[in-house]
Design a protein around this motif. Sequence first.
Motif, PDB file in Angstrom:
ATOM      1  N   ALA A 107      10.570   4.723 -15.086  1.00  0.00           N
ATOM      2  CA  ALA A 107      10.691   3.264 -15.191  1.00  0.00           C
ATOM      3  C   ALA A 107      10.633   2.608 -13.812  1.00  0.00           C
ATOM      4  O   ALA A 107       9.991   1.570 -13.637  1.00  0.00           O
ATOM      5  CB  ALA A 107      11.989   2.895 -15.908  1.00  0.00           C
ATOM      6  N   ILE A 108      11.272   3.218 -12.831  1.00  0.00           N
ATOM      7  CA  ILE A 108      11.269   2.666 -11.476  1.00  0.00           C
ATOM      8  C   ILE A 108       9.867   2.732 -10.877  1.00  0.00           C
ATOM      9  O   ILE A 108       9.384   1.754 -10.288  1.00  0.00           O
ATOM     10  CB  ILE A 108      12.311   3.379 -10.591  1.00  0.00           C
ATOM     11  CG1 ILE A 108      13.724   3.016 -11.057  1.00  0.00           C
ATOM     12  CG2 ILE A 108      12.115   3.042  -9.112  1.00  0.00           C
ATOM     13  CD1 ILE A 108      14.827   3.862 -10.448  1.00  0.00           C
ATOM     14  N   PHE A 131      -1.766  -3.944 -15.129  1.00  0.00           N
ATOM     15  CA  PHE A 131      -1.293  -3.360 -16.393  1.00  0.00           C
ATOM     16  C   PHE A 131      -2.106  -2.127 -16.746  1.00  0.00           C
ATOM     17  O   PHE A 131      -1.557  -1.070 -17.060  1.00  0.00           O
ATOM     18  CB  PHE A 131      -1.354  -4.387 -17.532  1.00  0.00           C
ATOM     19  CG  PHE A 131      -1.009  -3.771 -18.863  1.00  0.00           C
ATOM     20  CD1 PHE A 131       0.308  -3.567 -19.214  1.00  0.00           C
ATOM     21  CD2 PHE A 131      -2.011  -3.379 -19.744  1.00  0.00           C
ATOM     22  CE1 PHE A 131       0.630  -2.972 -20.440  1.00  0.00           C
ATOM     23  CE2 PHE A 131      -1.704  -2.793 -20.963  1.00  0.00           C
ATOM     24  CZ  PHE A 131      -0.375  -2.586 -21.306  1.00  0.00           C
ATOM     25  N   GLY A 132      -3.419  -2.244 -16.703  1.00  0.00           N
ATOM     26  CA  GLY A 132      -4.284  -1.118 -17.045  1.00  0.00           C
ATOM     27  C   GLY A 132      -4.140   0.048 -16.090  1.00  0.00           C
ATOM     28  O   GLY A 132      -4.166   1.212 -16.505  1.00  0.00           O
ATOM     29  N   VAL A 133      -3.992  -0.260 -14.791  1.00  0.00           N
ATOM     30  CA  VAL A 133      -3.829   0.802 -13.796  1.00  0.00           C
ATOM     31  C   VAL A 133      -2.601   1.636 -14.123  1.00  0.00           C
ATOM     32  O   VAL A 133      -2.641   2.869 -14.104  1.00  0.00           O
ATOM     33  CB  VAL A 133      -3.729   0.208 -12.371  1.00  0.00           C
ATOM     34  CG1 VAL A 133      -3.385   1.295 -11.352  1.00  0.00           C
ATOM     35  CG2 VAL A 133      -5.028  -0.495 -11.984  1.00  0.00           C
ATOM     36  N   MET A 134      -1.502   0.968 -14.444  1.00  0.00           N
ATOM     37  CA  MET A 134      -0.252   1.680 -14.730  1.00  0.00           C
ATOM     38  C   MET A 134      -0.217   2.268 -16.139  1.00  0.00           C
ATOM     39  O   MET A 134       0.283   3.373 -16.341  1.00  0.00           O
ATOM     40  CB  MET A 134       0.943   0.738 -14.540  1.00  0.00           C
ATOM     41  CG  MET A 134       1.160   0.229 -13.132  1.00  0.00           C
ATOM     42  SD  MET A 134       1.380   1.507 -11.867  1.00  0.00           S
ATOM     43  CE  MET A 134       2.833   2.348 -12.454  1.00  0.00           C
ATOM     44  N   ALA A 135      -0.756   1.539 -17.098  1.00  0.00           N
ATOM     45  CA  ALA A 135      -0.570   1.909 -18.505  1.00  0.00           C
ATOM     46  C   ALA A 135      -1.207   3.231 -18.890  1.00  0.00           C
ATOM     47  O   ALA A 135      -0.615   3.998 -19.657  1.00  0.00           O
ATOM     48  CB  ALA A 135      -1.099   0.792 -19.409  1.00  0.00           C
ATOM     49  N   ARG A 146       0.834  -1.208   0.000  1.00  0.00           N
ATOM     50  CA  ARG A 146       0.000   0.000   0.000  1.00  0.00           C
ATOM     51  C   ARG A 146       0.865   1.252   0.000  1.00  0.00           C
ATOM     52  O   ARG A 146       0.500   2.255  -0.596  1.00  0.00           O
ATOM     53  CB  ARG A 146      -0.927   0.026   1.216  1.00  0.00           C
ATOM     54  CG  ARG A 146      -2.171  -0.770   1.038  1.00  0.00           C
ATOM     55  CD  ARG A 146      -3.032  -0.653   2.307  1.00  0.00           C
ATOM     56  NE  ARG A 146      -4.356  -1.125   2.051  1.00  0.00           N
ATOM     57  CZ  ARG A 146      -5.394  -0.337   1.777  1.00  0.00           C
ATOM     58  NH1 ARG A 146      -5.243   0.949   1.744  1.00  0.00           N
ATOM     59  NH2 ARG A 146      -6.569  -0.857   1.547  1.00  0.00           N
ATOM     60  N   GLY A 147       1.979   1.196   0.698  1.00  0.00           N
ATOM     61  CA  GLY A 147       2.879   2.345   0.750  1.00  0.00           C
ATOM     62  C   GLY A 147       3.422   2.705  -0.618  1.00  0.00           C
ATOM     63  O   GLY A 147       3.520   3.881  -0.960  1.00  0.00           O
ATOM     64  N   ILE A 148       3.780   1.695  -1.386  1.00  0.00           N
ATOM     65  CA  ILE A 148       4.271   1.944  -2.744  1.00  0.00           C
ATOM     66  C   ILE A 148       3.140   2.455  -3.621  1.00  0.00           C
ATOM     67  O   ILE A 148       3.282   3.469  -4.310  1.00  0.00           O
ATOM     68  CB  ILE A 148       4.892   0.670  -3.346  1.00  0.00           C
ATOM     69  CG1 ILE A 148       6.161   0.295  -2.587  1.00  0.00           C
ATOM     70  CG2 ILE A 148       5.176   0.847  -4.840  1.00  0.00           C
ATOM     71  CD1 ILE A 148       6.723  -1.071  -2.926  1.00  0.00           C
ATOM     72  N   ALA A 149       2.004   1.752  -3.598  1.00  0.00           N
ATOM     73  CA  ALA A 149       0.879   2.113  -4.468  1.00  0.00           C
ATOM     74  C   ALA A 149       0.351   3.510  -4.171  1.00  0.00           C
ATOM     75  O   ALA A 149      -0.081   4.226  -5.078  1.00  0.00           O
ATOM     76  CB  ALA A 149      -0.240   1.082  -4.333  1.00  0.00           C
ATOM     77  N   TYR A 180       3.717  -1.630 -10.654  1.00  0.00           N
ATOM     78  CA  TYR A 180       3.166  -2.881 -11.189  1.00  0.00           C
ATOM     79  C   TYR A 180       3.369  -4.011 -10.185  1.00  0.00           C
ATOM     80  O   TYR A 180       2.450  -4.776  -9.912  1.00  0.00           O
ATOM     81  CB  TYR A 180       3.799  -3.214 -12.538  1.00  0.00           C
ATOM     82  CG  TYR A 180       3.199  -4.441 -13.165  1.00  0.00           C
ATOM     83  CD1 TYR A 180       2.029  -4.354 -13.904  1.00  0.00           C
ATOM     84  CD2 TYR A 180       3.790  -5.682 -12.999  1.00  0.00           C
ATOM     85  CE1 TYR A 180       1.460  -5.487 -14.465  1.00  0.00           C
ATOM     86  CE2 TYR A 180       3.231  -6.820 -13.552  1.00  0.00           C
ATOM     87  CZ  TYR A 180       2.072  -6.709 -14.288  1.00  0.00           C
ATOM     88  OH  TYR A 180       1.506  -7.836 -14.843  1.00  0.00           O
ATOM     89  N   TRP A 181       4.570  -4.089  -9.630  1.00  0.00           N
ATOM     90  CA  TRP A 181       4.875  -5.133  -8.652  1.00  0.00           C
ATOM     91  C   TRP A 181       3.934  -5.036  -7.450  1.00  0.00           C
ATOM     92  O   TRP A 181       3.368  -6.040  -7.014  1.00  0.00           O
ATOM     93  CB  TRP A 181       6.336  -5.010  -8.213  1.00  0.00           C
ATOM     94  CG  TRP A 181       6.722  -5.995  -7.161  1.00  0.00           C
ATOM     95  CD1 TRP A 181       7.066  -7.304  -7.337  1.00  0.00           C
ATOM     96  CD2 TRP A 181       6.788  -5.743  -5.751  1.00  0.00           C
ATOM     97  NE1 TRP A 181       7.349  -7.880  -6.119  1.00  0.00           N
ATOM     98  CE2 TRP A 181       7.181  -6.942  -5.139  1.00  0.00           C
ATOM     99  CE3 TRP A 181       6.558  -4.622  -4.967  1.00  0.00           C
ATOM    100  CZ2 TRP A 181       7.358  -7.045  -3.758  1.00  0.00           C
ATOM    101  CZ3 TRP A 181       6.728  -4.733  -3.591  1.00  0.00           C
ATOM    102  CH2 TRP A 181       7.121  -5.934  -3.014  1.00  0.00           C
TER     103      TRP A 181
END
Length: 140
Positions: free
Chosen positions: A41-42, A114-118, A2-5, A48-49
């Motif tokens: 990119a990071i 994929f869709g969330v990030m793309a 959650r922290g990353i997202a 995604y991860w």
Amino acid sequence: MRGIASLGGIGFLRPAPGTWGSLAVLPLALLPPWALVLAAAIFTAAGYWALTRLPEAAEDPGWVVVDEAAGQSLALAAAGASWLGVVLAFLLFRAFDILKPGPVGWADRQHGPFGVMADDVVAGALAALALLGISWLGWL
């Protein structure tokens, strides 16, 4: 995860968490373009991860803003060294992210992480292309 997202909780700010997520990375505009592309990119890879490990994030809840960080970083890579370029990068990215024209809308309709990030990465790429065009015309 959650922290990353949520970019360390920024995604829980209201109103407009996506705007807060985009604003959070504006200080990165001080970096050279190659470092901004690397940052994008990071953010993309880490986002995604994290999203693959958060089932509740598969449908892009408002608190997920790591995607905004990725797209905004990409837009900033084409902003140049001027404050006007940074402002335009922010405004163009947010406009493409909110309005979802063409390929941004297509990416937004994809499912899962994929869709969330793309959609945001594509919005950032379109904003960067627009900025490069504006710069090429000599308006920036």
